[in-house]
Design a protein around this motif. Structure first.
Motif, PDB file in Angstrom:
ATOM      1  N   UNK A   1       1.040  -1.293   0.199  1.00  0.00           N
ATOM      2  CA  UNK A   1      -0.007   0.062   0.063  1.00  0.00           C
ATOM      3  C   UNK A   1       0.905   1.166  -0.048  1.00  0.00           C
ATOM      4  N   UNK A   2       0.766   1.912  -0.845  1.00  0.00           N
ATOM      5  CA  UNK A   2       1.736   3.154  -1.110  1.00  0.00           C
ATOM      6  C   UNK A   2       1.242   4.331  -0.206  1.00  0.00           C
ATOM      7  N   UNK A   3       2.189   4.966   0.289  1.00  0.00           N
ATOM      8  CA  UNK A   3       1.998   6.076   1.299  1.00  0.00           C
ATOM      9  C   UNK A   3       1.865   7.396   0.677  1.00  0.00           C
ATOM     10  N   UNK A   4       1.686   8.409   1.276  1.00  0.00           N
ATOM     11  CA  UNK A   4       1.306   9.889   0.970  1.00  0.00           C
ATOM     12  C   UNK A   4       2.591  10.411   0.243  1.00  0.00           C
ATOM     13  N   UNK A   5       3.830  10.016   1.116  1.00  0.00           N
ATOM     14  CA  UNK A   5       5.128  10.428   0.721  1.00  0.00           C
ATOM     15  C   UNK A   5       6.165   9.341   0.272  1.00  0.00           C
ATOM     16  N   UNK A   6       7.267   9.493  -0.435  1.00  0.00           N
ATOM     17  CA  UNK A   6       8.221   8.318  -0.615  1.00  0.00           C
ATOM     18  C   UNK A   6       8.694   8.064   0.765  1.00  0.00           C
ATOM     19  N   UNK A   7       8.666   6.648   0.943  1.00  0.00           N
ATOM     20  CA  UNK A   7       9.131   5.942   2.068  1.00  0.00           C
ATOM     21  C   UNK A   7       8.363   5.607   3.011  1.00  0.00           C
TER      22      UNK A   7
END
Length: 61
Positions: free
Chosen positions: A50-56
Motif C-alpha cells: 500500500x503506497x503512502x502519501x510520501x516516498x518511504x
C-alpha cells in the motif's frame, strides 16, 4: 618539496567530495529506495503493498 603530503591531501579531498555526494543522493532518493525494498518484502510475504502519501511511507498489508 614533499609532494607525497600534497597528493594525500588531494586524495582525502576527493574522497570527502564523493562521500558528500553519496550522502546527498541517499537523502534525496532514500524514500524511493525504502519503497522498493518494502515492495519486494511484500511480494515475498504474499502481502499487498500500500503506497503512502510520501516516498518511504509505503507499508505491507
Amino acid at each position: 618539496m614533499n609532494k607525497k603530503g600534497q597528493a594525500l591531501v588531494e586524495y582525502i579531498l576527493i574522497i570527502a567530495l564523493i562521500s558528500v555526494i553519496a550522502i546527498a543522493l541517499v537523502n534525496y532518493f532514500g524514500g524511493f529506495l525504502k519503497d522498493a525494498i518494502t515492495k519486494s518484502s511484500c511480494a515475498m510475504l504474499g502481502q499487498t503493498y500500500v503506497e503512502g502519501e510520501n516516498p518511504g511511507e509505503g507499508v505491507c498489508k
